[in-house]
Design a protein around this motif. Sequence first.
Motif, PDB file in Angstrom:
ATOM      1  N   ARG B 253      30.623  57.662   3.558  1.00 56.31           N
ATOM      2  CA  ARG B 253      31.716  58.128   4.436  1.00 56.31           C
ATOM      3  C   ARG B 253      32.833  58.790   3.643  1.00 56.31           C
ATOM      4  O   ARG B 253      33.846  59.210   4.202  1.00 56.31           O
ATOM      5  N   TYR B 257      36.903  60.528   4.230  1.00 57.26           N
ATOM      6  CA  TYR B 257      38.144  60.087   3.593  1.00 57.26           C
ATOM      7  C   TYR B 257      38.836  61.294   2.962  1.00 57.26           C
ATOM      8  O   TYR B 257      40.023  61.515   3.146  1.00 57.26           O
ATOM      9  N   TYR B 278      39.070  53.527   6.419  1.00 50.63           N
ATOM     10  CA  TYR B 278      40.269  53.140   5.654  1.00 50.63           C
ATOM     11  C   TYR B 278      41.347  52.521   6.533  1.00 50.63           C
ATOM     12  O   TYR B 278      41.908  51.484   6.217  1.00 50.63           O
ATOM     13  N   GLY B 284      37.040  49.257   0.281  1.00 46.65           N
ATOM     14  CA  GLY B 284      36.108  49.960  -0.611  1.00 46.65           C
ATOM     15  C   GLY B 284      36.742  50.536  -1.872  1.00 46.65           C
ATOM     16  O   GLY B 284      36.163  50.427  -2.953  1.00 46.65           O
TER      17      GLY B 284
HETATM   18  S1  SF4 Z   1      37.722  53.812   2.488  1.00 48.26           S
HETATM   19 FE1  SF4 Z   1      35.842  52.613   2.923  1.00 48.26          FE
HETATM   20  S2  SF4 Z   1      34.775  53.742   4.560  1.00 48.26           S
HETATM   21 FE2  SF4 Z   1      36.290  55.124   3.668  1.00 48.26          FE
HETATM   22  S3  SF4 Z   1      35.175  56.244   2.097  1.00 48.26           S
HETATM   23 FE3  SF4 Z   1      36.128  54.500   1.065  1.00 48.26          FE
HETATM   24  S4  SF4 Z   1      34.605  52.883   1.092  1.00 48.26           S
HETATM   25 FE4  SF4 Z   1      33.937  54.415   2.588  1.00 48.26          FE
END
Ligand code: SF4
Lengths: 219, 380
Positions: B253, B257, B278, B284
């Motif tokens: 994903r 982001y 997020y 993450g």
């Molecule tokens: S914040 Fe979480 S869902 Fe978004 S890219 Fe990073 S790991 Fe993936």
Amino acid sequence: MTATEWLLWARGPAFEIATVILVMGIIVRLIEILMLGRKENLAAPKGSATTGGLRTIVSRSVPDSGTFQRSTFTIVAGYIFHIGLFVVIFLLAPHILVFSKLTGLSWPALPTTIVDAFAVITILALIAVLINRLNNKVKRYLSGPMDYIVWALTTLPLITGYMAFHRIGFSGPMLIALHIMSVELLMIAIPFTKLSHAFTLFLARFYNGAVTGIKGVQS
Amino acid sequence: MEPVKSPMDLNPAVKSTGAQGETVGEALRRQGISRRGFLKFCATTASLMALPPTMIPRIAEALENARRPSVIWLSFQECTGCTESLTRSHAPTIEGLIFDAISLDYHHTLQAAAGDAAEAAREEAMKENYGNYVLVVDGSIPLGNPGYSTIAGVSNEDMLKEAAAGAAAIIAVGSCSAFGGLPNADPNPTGAVSVQEIITDKPVVNVPGCPPIPVVITGVLAHFLTFGGLPELDQLGRPVAFYGQSIHDRCYRRPFYDKGLFAETFDDEGARKGWCLYKLGCKGPTTYNACAVTKWNDGTSFPIEAGHPCLGCSEPKFWDAGGFYEALSTPTTDIARTAVYAVAAGAAAGVAAGALNKANKKRALSEHQTTTLDDLSPGT
Ligand code: SF4
Ligand code: SF4
């Protein structure tokens, strides 16, 4: 302390301390300024203080052509980094989340990559104004240690933020911790340094405009 | 990585170990594991450990010939989730392969023996394989009062120290044994600590996760069987091969982001389109684990793929790192309330300071003395 502990400290107690100092400091400053009051003006007003004040807030933000020609670099670079700071601080999604936790308000974010570009431009503009300050005899003469400290405190969060976004140099938790802590340093410094102009600037401009406005003079 | 010459060079220590004297290869064949299944496991292990494919036959050879190591598994303040993670993994279990190939001499949830017989088995295995067995620990150790958790009347701390003394390798499985985990969460009523806070004279391999990914648990065992020594560890004692990259850096994903496209709730359009989690609290960016690479349930998916933000379960103190659904960038405390108090206190202090300034000004005015010409004339 591990990186996680730093991050928890930065997001918890440290942020509380920084917020209290920033908010209390700014409010104390503003109230002190407002309570200074003004001498009663016995002359009959020749114009409106309010209109004059509001007009000056706008007019002083637009450089007149003479000033612009004399200090083109200062004005252009100054505008760039101020607008850049605004975009980076207020239009990045993770930052908006902080403001909405604080105030309950929320607004749309810019795409992260665009904010990233603004951050780079802002850092470059800040480096340029520093070089200019060091190379310009008059500016260097007028600068004290506090001016350089204030410059560093403003630039540091941009650099740590850039590193955190691009994940350069440290582990994920440490990068975010460093970024938040650099912002906290800035928050603590604002009420005690000329950085407080972020909160007093428009008040000061309004005051100047009001003084001349009541005399029926444009400023 | 040092070059591997022959399987014999790989792990002389392990070769001589083993309760039954059986090799891993023999044990696997006895259990009807096909050659193909075994090689698949070796390939998975190689890729997880970031080894080139040319290493697969060597790993297979080394594993095949390694003596089955004696494993003593101690469970302290834990929920058995880590054991569940390992034993409930899908069939035919790639990770079960290695688990079946070890000689699990003590594990009080899995072993048939109970009571004195179980403890006798542990003591016997420890004596027979002194200096050679692998010690696996799940659960944290209470230091507040040993009575919070005992096994056969022995405190967790004493049992850990005794078992650690003769261990060839110590593996802390799960976030509780690696970092203290849930029992250690604020206010930590039992005074729970991790294995490495008690065992300081030996390296401890931390395999955190709540629970850890099964193939990571067995990958660490496989590494020990293949290479004898312990894998390269990060600052938190985690094997770099499995915990070297953050979830965020391997998350599918991530493009969302980067573009600033976030799911705002669990059922909005963004959530349906698979946007970044997020804003829903995804940890993450600060979490190092292999979920995004190995995935869970036989490689089916991982939490973020199922639409749930990462909780950060493989990091220390993840229970106390703010709400699971609070974004990583936000303060962990009730900052709005703090700000309101600060405004009130600031207003009071400001008015007081302002009044003081006014009083000073007034006094200065009243004490002001007018300078006369006499004052200025020389000689006065
Ligand atoms: S914040 Fe979480 S869902 Fe978004 S890219 Fe990073 S790991 Fe993936
Ligand atoms: S996605 Fe995050 S919280 Fe979930 S299992 Fe993996 S590391 Fe733990």
